[in-house]
Write a protein that holds these residues in place. Structure first.
Motif, short mmCIF file in Angstrom:
data_model
loop_
_atom_site.label_atom_id
_atom_site.label_comp_id
_atom_site.label_asym_id
_atom_site.label_seq_id
_atom_site.Cartn_x
_atom_site.Cartn_y
_atom_site.Cartn_z
N ILE A 141 0.89 -1.42 0.31
CA ILE A 141 -0.61 -0.03 -0.17
C ILE A 141 0.84 1.09 -0.37
CG2 ILE A 141 -1.70 1.59 1.03
CD1 ILE A 141 -2.97 -1.99 2.76
N ARG A 142 0.84 1.66 -0.92
CA ARG A 142 1.75 3.40 -1.25
C ARG A 142 1.39 4.43 -0.79
NH1 ARG A 142 5.29 3.09 -5.18
NH2 ARG A 142 5.88 5.36 -3.89
N MET A 143 -0.11 4.54 -0.63
CA MET A 143 -0.24 5.34 -0.01
C MET A 143 -1.91 5.14 1.16
SD MET A 143 -1.97 9.70 -1.21
CE MET A 143 -0.80 10.36 -0.61
N VAL A 144 -1.05 5.81 2.84
CA VAL A 144 -2.92 5.66 3.15
C VAL A 144 -3.02 7.14 4.01
CG1 VAL A 144 -2.67 4.49 6.04
CG2 VAL A 144 -1.53 3.34 4.34
N LEU A 145 -4.28 7.62 4.18
CA LEU A 145 -4.56 8.52 4.29
C LEU A 145 -6.18 8.31 5.62
CD1 LEU A 145 -6.08 11.38 4.37
CD2 LEU A 145 -7.81 10.51 2.77
N LEU A 146 -5.20 9.56 6.59
CA LEU A 146 -6.13 9.19 7.84
C LEU A 146 -6.92 10.20 8.17
CD1 LEU A 146 -3.22 7.59 10.27
CD2 LEU A 146 -4.57 6.42 8.86
N ASP A 147 -7.94 10.02 7.67
CA ASP A 147 -9.08 11.48 7.40
C ASP A 147 -9.10 11.41 8.94
OD1 ASP A 147 -9.70 13.94 6.42
OD2 ASP A 147 -12.09 12.08 5.47
N GLU A 148 -9.25 13.15 9.25
CA GLU A 148 -9.47 14.00 10.33
C GLU A 148 -9.03 13.23 12.14
OE1 GLU A 148 -13.79 14.03 10.12
OE2 GLU A 148 -13.49 15.95 9.23
N ILE A 149 -8.28 11.83 11.90
CA ILE A 149 -7.43 11.69 13.05
C ILE A 149 -6.73 12.54 13.94
CG2 ILE A 149 -4.82 12.10 11.90
CD1 ILE A 149 -4.34 8.92 13.39
N ASN A 150 -6.30 13.45 13.12
CA ASN A 150 -5.70 14.77 14.12
C ASN A 150 -6.88 15.52 15.61
OD1 ASN A 150 -3.60 15.70 12.18
ND2 ASN A 150 -4.01 16.58 11.31
N ILE A 151 -8.40 15.55 15.02
CA ILE A 151 -8.90 15.57 15.76
C ILE A 151 -9.16 15.06 17.00
CG2 ILE A 151 -11.77 15.85 15.95
CD1 ILE A 151 -11.89 16.82 13.02
N ALA A 152 -9.33 13.13 16.16
CA ALA A 152 -9.42 12.31 17.14
C ALA A 152 -7.53 12.80 18.27
CB ALA A 152 -8.19 10.97 16.63
N ILE A 153 -6.92 12.69 17.67
CA ILE A 153 -5.21 13.21 18.67
C ILE A 153 -5.82 14.53 19.22
CG2 ILE A 153 -2.81 14.18 18.98
CD1 ILE A 153 -2.88 12.55 16.27
N ARG A 154 -6.48 15.60 19.53
CA ARG A 154 -6.48 16.87 19.78
C ARG A 154 -7.86 16.55 20.92
NH1 ARG A 154 -10.81 21.30 17.92
NH2 ARG A 154 -9.86 23.01 19.97
N TYR A 155 -8.73 15.17 20.64
CA TYR A 155 -9.60 14.87 22.14
C TYR A 155 -9.00 13.61 22.78
CZ TYR A 155 -13.73 17.85 19.96
OH TYR A 155 -14.15 18.76 19.12
N ASP A 156 -7.75 13.42 22.46
CA ASP A 156 -7.19 12.65 24.02
C ASP A 156 -7.59 11.26 23.12
OD1 ASP A 156 -5.37 14.55 24.74
OD2 ASP A 156 -7.03 14.96 25.83
N TYR A 157 -8.31 10.95 22.45
CA TYR A 157 -8.83 9.46 22.05
C TYR A 157 -7.37 8.21 21.85
CZ TYR A 157 -13.47 11.85 21.44
OH TYR A 157 -14.90 12.49 22.11
N ILE A 158 -6.48 9.55 21.03
CA ILE A 158 -5.61 8.66 20.52
C ILE A 158 -4.35 9.47 21.01
CG2 ILE A 158 -3.89 7.30 18.80
CD1 ILE A 158 -6.39 8.07 16.66
#
Length: 217
Positions: A141-158
């Protein structure tokens, strides 16, 4: 009688040199400089790409890259961390026509104010991150898009530190990873190869216009 200010190449600029000739000389000089710079750019590597900011277009630009991958016949994947069950044009197109080249995983159930269940949101975000790691580790797999992961990180889900550590130590050399969403963590920005911040200048939502098919979804 000859007009001394013009010739076959157009009107003359001050000094008697035609504008067309001046332009051609300027562009030739610029091209030579550009070619010299480009000759030094010979390397290839997988990139960590961050799209953030308050402006619209973060996911749209990321999907543009996904469609480029598809157009080149290169396997890719999408993991959506926040978006829920609402159908979107890009998901429909990819799953119905390009599922052989692009895996599409919608793992979220909507924004946290919609679910109103923090524990469930964390559980879904963690599941999405587990799937993302699986896809990124796959060197095919040459590209993986993590769509809106920044929001999950901001809310401390990740945990941001875990994401940074994984991308810097376990991502295959030629795999591109795109991370979208507002308020990208500073540590992600630090390790990224390419960061674009979308600036909000004007938005129709403020004028009472709802999200519209083909524009927002």
């Amino acid at each position: 009688m000859t007009d001394e200010t013009t010739n076959d190449t157009g009107p003359a600029a001050p000094g008697g040199v035609p504008d067309a000739d001046r332009h051609a000389a300027k562009m030739a000089k610029k091209k030579a400089a550009r070619d010299k710079i480009m000759a030094t750019k010979t390397g290839e590597k997988g990139l960590v790409i961050v799209h953030t900011g308050k402006g619209k277009g973060k996911s749209s630009a990321a999907f543009g890259m996904i469609f480029r991958m598809i157009a080149h016949g290169m396997p890719c994947a999408v993991v959506q961390f926040i978006k829920g069950g609402m159908e979107t044009g890009e998901r429909t197109l990819i799953t119905e026509r390009f599922g052989d080249l692009c895996q599409f995983h919608t793992m979220g159930e909507g924004f946290t104010w919609e679910t109103q269940d923090k524990a469930r949101d964390i559980e879904m975000a963690q599941a999405a991150w587990t799937k993302a790691k699986e896809l990124i580790r796959d060197e095919n797999i040459r590209m993986v898009l993590l769509d809106e992961i920044n929001i999950a990180i901001r809310y401390d889900y990740i945990d941001a530190g875990e994401v940074v550590a994984f991308l810097t130590t376990q991502r295959p050399e030629m795999t591109h990873v795109v991370l979208t969403g507002r308020n990208a963590h500073s540590d992600l920005i630090e390790i990224a190869d390419l960061v674009t911040e979308m600036e909000l200048v004007k938005h129709p939502f403020r004028s009472g216009v709802k999200a519209q098919k083909g524009v927002e979804f």
